[in-house]
Design a protein around this motif. Structure first.
Motif, short mmCIF file in Angstrom:
data_model
loop_
_atom_site.label_atom_id
_atom_site.label_comp_id
_atom_site.label_asym_id
_atom_site.label_seq_id
_atom_site.Cartn_x
_atom_site.Cartn_y
_atom_site.Cartn_z
N TYR A 32 -14.64 -12.89 -32.38
CA TYR A 32 -14.56 -11.46 -32.70
C TYR A 32 -14.28 -10.59 -31.47
CZ TYR A 32 -16.72 -12.08 -37.37
OH TYR A 32 -17.00 -12.40 -38.67
N ASN A 33 -14.82 -10.98 -30.34
CA ASN A 33 -14.90 -10.09 -29.18
C ASN A 33 -13.56 -9.88 -28.49
OD1 ASN A 33 -15.66 -13.03 -28.56
ND2 ASN A 33 -15.06 -12.29 -26.56
N LYS A 34 -13.55 -8.89 -27.63
CA LYS A 34 -12.45 -8.73 -26.68
C LYS A 34 -12.72 -9.60 -25.46
CE LYS A 34 -11.32 -3.88 -27.73
NZ LYS A 34 -11.29 -2.50 -27.15
N LEU A 35 -11.67 -9.97 -24.77
CA LEU A 35 -11.77 -10.69 -23.51
C LEU A 35 -10.95 -9.94 -22.47
CD1 LEU A 35 -12.59 -13.14 -21.79
CD2 LEU A 35 -10.58 -14.34 -22.68
N ASN A 36 -11.65 -9.37 -21.51
CA ASN A 36 -10.99 -8.57 -20.45
C ASN A 36 -10.01 -7.56 -21.04
OD1 ASN A 36 -12.37 -9.84 -18.31
ND2 ASN A 36 -10.94 -11.57 -18.36
N GLY A 37 -10.49 -6.84 -22.07
CA GLY A 37 -9.74 -5.71 -22.60
C GLY A 37 -8.90 -5.96 -23.83
N GLU A 38 -8.71 -7.24 -24.23
CA GLU A 38 -7.90 -7.55 -25.41
C GLU A 38 -8.69 -8.40 -26.38
OE1 GLU A 38 -3.36 -8.17 -24.63
OE2 GLU A 38 -4.44 -9.27 -23.10
N TYR A 39 -8.54 -8.11 -27.67
CA TYR A 39 -9.18 -8.98 -28.66
C TYR A 39 -8.66 -10.40 -28.48
CZ TYR A 39 -11.50 -5.19 -31.04
OH TYR A 39 -12.33 -4.14 -31.33
N THR A 40 -9.56 -11.36 -28.61
CA THR A 40 -9.19 -12.75 -28.28
C THR A 40 -8.02 -13.23 -29.11
OG1 THR A 40 -10.86 -13.61 -29.84
CG2 THR A 40 -11.51 -13.39 -27.53
N ASN A 41 -7.94 -12.86 -30.40
CA ASN A 41 -6.85 -13.39 -31.22
C ASN A 41 -5.52 -12.68 -30.95
OD1 ASN A 41 -7.60 -10.98 -32.73
ND2 ASN A 41 -6.38 -11.82 -34.39
N GLU A 42 -5.53 -11.67 -30.07
CA GLU A 42 -4.30 -11.00 -29.65
C GLU A 42 -3.99 -11.27 -28.18
OE1 GLU A 42 -5.00 -6.87 -30.41
OE2 GLU A 42 -5.61 -7.22 -32.48
N ASN A 43 -4.85 -12.05 -27.53
CA ASN A 43 -4.78 -12.24 -26.09
C ASN A 43 -3.75 -13.33 -25.76
OD1 ASN A 43 -5.49 -13.19 -23.37
ND2 ASN A 43 -7.30 -11.89 -23.58
N LEU A 44 -2.59 -12.93 -25.29
CA LEU A 44 -1.50 -13.88 -25.02
C LEU A 44 -1.88 -14.90 -23.96
CD1 LEU A 44 1.53 -11.41 -25.10
CD2 LEU A 44 1.08 -13.24 -26.74
N HIS A 45 -2.63 -14.48 -22.95
CA HIS A 45 -3.06 -15.41 -21.90
C HIS A 45 -3.92 -16.51 -22.49
CE1 HIS A 45 -4.36 -17.00 -18.11
NE2 HIS A 45 -5.60 -16.59 -18.27
N LEU A 46 -4.87 -16.14 -23.34
CA LEU A 46 -5.78 -17.10 -23.94
C LEU A 46 -5.08 -17.96 -25.00
CD1 LEU A 46 -8.83 -17.94 -24.06
CD2 LEU A 46 -9.07 -16.29 -25.93
N MET A 47 -4.38 -17.29 -25.89
CA MET A 47 -3.83 -17.98 -27.06
C MET A 47 -2.51 -18.71 -26.79
SD MET A 47 -5.76 -17.72 -29.70
CE MET A 47 -7.29 -16.87 -30.05
N ARG A 48 -1.65 -18.11 -26.00
CA ARG A 48 -0.35 -18.73 -25.73
C ARG A 48 -0.35 -19.56 -24.46
NH1 ARG A 48 3.67 -19.15 -29.65
NH2 ARG A 48 3.60 -17.32 -31.00
N GLU A 49 -0.69 -18.90 -23.34
CA GLU A 49 -0.56 -19.56 -22.05
C GLU A 49 -1.53 -20.73 -21.89
OE1 GLU A 49 -0.98 -16.53 -19.09
OE2 GLU A 49 0.77 -15.40 -19.79
#
Length: 807
Positions: free
Chosen positions: A197-214
């Motif tokens: 649910y949370n944001k990670l360093n300013g972006e929601y995790t499921n929208e976080n390109l660094h986390l989800m894509r990279e």
């Protein structure tokens, strides 16, 4: 892509429809193309498929299923093969209930002992959690369905979980909060990941390109499906671009329209949507295949109950055994005291709650255990109210006994999804009972039932302490078998027990109360902090006693790993968990004093010996270098330690390792607390040096109007008197319900109302309230009372009209 031809036959509207749920638990089907819907169900330690109205809070009863010990309990077994067996049973029951995706296991780190969901998580150590999770996943998926590792990532508090922004440096994120997920993907080969649910360093995790894509897609080569946590979608299009295929639950088509508009406007490339559709189709078809082969499968309830008992037996931890009071001697007269003996505390609360097929209680099992019970007294009120009459009756019984078995613990409303604990204490009425019992009989054995670490300032009043954690539907019988010595306890703690909560490294920064939570302690969570900063603890990570003894000898360090001998030097058969810790002797890059890098559980008959090899792997010597942005190895001498716990190191050796010659990423002068390990009181300036940027404001801007991602709790600052009044009504209702004993209902208000962001009203109501209607509610909250309600009802009318036309 694997389903190109099928995707070519789909309209844009059909593609978009697949990206959200059909209802609360099912995906959308397209009968025209032979695409079925699949069912997702909660199930970290048992299947929760609801028969009646679906919910995500554990309110409505589910179909009976085996309630295995929770992850926090099984973690204490340190047995990956046991995890795989449990997963296998979970998979069989999922197939029997026609579940395609089982939502578990959870691998979030135990950053703080107060996280309300710690009972669902394995460990404070990522290597340990990852290995256990991979076992579960392999077992579940061996049955042809999908596991779903969760919650990705850095989701370590329940308060304000749907909107809190986790501020964490990249190295800590990689080494502590992502490693367990990495192992789950690489070794478990999980087909599904749930975003948090949370944001990670300013972006929601499921929208976080660094986390989800990279990271997830590019580095780990994950090819499966990412599903949102229920109601966890913020910007649906941004989520798809990041590769978050499935939004749950349904939004009644509202976000489908967002996707269609984004494709037509060019904001979302249709090829990206096609990739997401392809991965979801692969999940649908591969998990449906098991039902095509065998549409109906039953499971043996008694066999699964026995398996749950065996899992509990291997996970129970013996923490104290003064004067060898345990195992209980034959014929000893025992007084059984404590409400938890009458009504077992065996699982947590919230979305993981299981309706057990069978449920053992101590009083129903004690006669067959061979224990000579002279009687039972509850001794205390379950939910904390003091009752002197119950204490007096318990003491009268204890006076007649040779040994007192006292069942203590935390109740169901203290450990629950959506809420964090307020402290680490056992309820005072139970402690009062213990002190009263001690005055009449000092031979006290406490049986503890809770899913997380607690303070024990009372431990000097007990001679024996058995911790069952939340041991599932067969836990009561398992504990009795340990008490009598039929089972030799072999569990070891997967989390540290501090002397007091104030000693924990995140004490000053947990939980985040408003906008963000700062992970200032960095790498130093759990034993990594206590061992490095030389903080005394009650029970160290990896600690657990046995009814026998083990000797370690003959360490040999070879390029492939470390070999050593374990001998059972006692008089009983038993199992020992040997733990490999590694410490780097260089001072160039800050690190914890020691880190777990391997473990092995070894069963031995009395007098027997065995040589054990714990291999090194790609994670043994690595660290994440923020300057090169990749994993590196520091060239140094490494101390290789074999221990019975993190604080009980039995064997040591030195191993020289060649490095990757990466540049030192830090300015040592700017990070003194991290280099010394004294990370409990890091200043903001030092934390910003570690982050490489300023920390965002941690408090709400009370001058701005409330928006989609603000919470109901923030109505206390709203411009509208109506909204402020509504907030006070909610707060009063919570206090009142708690005071009159309706604590589960009070918790529900906090979890599903108080901390809910406004967008959650739309995302969690299955289309009853849509985003345009929510705009009207926000107008009301922000001071435009009549305009807001007019807008709300106008938009509701539009929605109903469209729904009528479609029907």
């Amino acid at each position: 892509m694997k389903h190109t031809e099928l995707i070519k036959k789909m309209t844009l509207e059909e593609k978009a429809s697949l990206m959200s749920g059909k209802d609360f638990w099912q995906t959308q089907n397209i009968d025209r193309l032979g695409i079925p819907s699949i069912f997702l169900a909660d199930g970290p330690h048992g299947i929760r498929k609801q028969q009646a109205a679906a919910d995500h809070l554990g309110l409505n009863e589910s179909i009976p299923a085996t309630c295995f010990p929770t992850a926090a309990a099984v973690a204490n077994s340190w047995n990956v093969e046991l995890g795989e067996r449990i997963g296998n049973y979970l998979g069989k029951e999922a197939v029997a209930q026609k579940v395609n995706v089982l939502l578990g296991p959870g691998v979030n780190m135990k950053r703080s002992p107060l996280c309300g969901r710690n009972f669902e998580y394995f460990s404070e150590d990522p290597y340990h959690a990852g290995k256990m999770a991979a076992g579960y996943i392999r077992g579940i998926q061996s049955q042809g369905i999908s596991a779903c590792v969760k919650h990705f990532a850095a989701n370590n508090q329940e308060e304000r979980r749907m909107s809190i922004d986790t501020i964490v440096d990249e190295r800590t994120l990689r080494e502590i909060y992502l490693t367990a997920f990495e192992i789950a993907v690489a070794e478990g080969n999980t087909k599904t990941v749930m975003s948090s649910y949370n944001k990670l360093n300013g972006e929601y995790t499921n929208e976080n390109l660094h986390l989800m894509r990279e990271i997830l897609r590019d580095e780990w080569n994950f090819e499966g499906v990412v599903v949102t946590d229920w109601g966890g979608s913020n910007d649906r299009v941004a989520g798809l671009i990041a590769g978050n295929e499935l939004e749950m639950p349904t939004t009644a088509g509202e976000t489908n329209e967002d996707i269609i508009r984004a494709v037509r406007s060019g904001l979302l490339k249709e090829e990206v949507l096609d990739e997401c559709v392809d991965r979801l189709l692969e999940l649908i078809f591969t998990t449906e295949a098991v039902y095509e082969k065998s549409p109906s499968k039953e499971f043996n309830m008694k066999e699964h109950h026995r398996a749950a008992q065996e899992a509990a037996e291997e996970s129970i931890v013996l923490l104290k055994n003064e004067g060898d009071i345990l195992p209980l001697q034959a014929g000893v007269k025992v007084a059984v005291i404590g409400d938890f003996a009458q009504q077992a505390r065996y699982q947590g609360a919230g979305s993981s709650i299981v309706n057990p097929t069978i449920l053992d209680h101590t009083l129903n099992c004690i006669e067959e255990s061979g224990i000579v019970s002279i009687g039972f007294e509850p001794g205390f009120e379950r939910y904390g109210k003091r009752n002197q009459r119950k204490i007096d009756k318990a003491c009268a019984l204890a006076e007649k006994a040779e040994v007192v078995l006292l069942y203590m613990g935390l109740d169901e409303v203290t450990e629950a999804e959506g809420l964090d604990r307020q402290n680490m204490k056992i309820p005072q009425n139970q402690i009062d009972l213990l002190h009263a019992l001690y005055k009449v009989n000092s031979n006290i054995v406490v049986v503890l039932s809770c899913g997380s670490a607690v303070e024990m300032p009372w431990i000097d009043k007990v001679k024996g302490l058995i911790h069952g954690y939340l041991s599932g539907q067969a836990g009561a019988k398992a504990i009795l078998r340990v008490l009598t010595g039929e089972v030799n306890p072999s569990g070891k703690l997967a989390e540290t027990y501090p002397l007091r909560y104030e000693d924990t490294p995140a004490y000053r920064h947990f939980p985040g109360k408003e906008v963000s939570v700062e992970y200032r302690e960095g790498l130093y969570i759990g034993y990594r902090y206590y061992d490095t900063a030389n903080v005394e603890v009650l029970f160290p990570f990896g600690y657990g006693l046995s009814y026998t003894t083990f000797e370690y000898s003959d360490i040999q360090i070879i390029p492939e790993g470390v070999a050593f001998k374990i001998t059972n030097t006692g008089t009983r058969a038993g199992a020992e968990v040997a733990q490999l810790y590694v410490g780097c002797n260089s001072a160039d890059i800050f690190r914890p004093k020691k880190e777990l890098k391997g473990f092995a559980k070894v069963s031995l008959q009395a007098g027997d010996s065995r040589t054990v090899l714990i291999p090194f792997d790609d994670k043994t010597f690595r660290y994440f270098n923020v300057k090169t942005n990749q994993w590196e190895i520091e060239e140094a001498q490494y101390e290789i330690m074999i221990g019975a716990s993190s604080a009980d190191i039995r064997l040591k050796g030195i191993h020289a390792v060649k490095g990757t010659n990466a540049p030192v990423p830090y300015d040592k002068e700017k990070l003194p607390s991290y280099y010394s390990g004294q990370a409990g009181q890091v200043s903001q300036e030092e934390f910003e040096s570690l982050l490489g940027h300023k920390v965002p404001a941690a408090t709400w801007d009370r001058t701005k109007p409330l928006g989609y991602n603000d919470t109901i709790a923030q109505c206390q600052y709203a411009r509208s008197a109506f909204a402020r009044f509504a907030f006070h009504v909610i707060a009063f209702a919570h206090r009142f319900l708690w005071k009159i004993g309706k604590r589960s209902t009070a918790n529900l208000i906090m979890m599903s109302v108080y901390h809910m962001p406004f967008r959650g009203i739309a995302r969690m109501t299955g289309g009853i309230v849509n985003m345009p209607m929510l705009d009207g509610l926000l107008m009301v909250v922000n001071g435009q009372f009549f305009k807001g309600f007019r807008h709300f009802f106008r938009e509701r009318g539009k929605m109903l009209k469209v729904a009528k036309q479609n029907n």
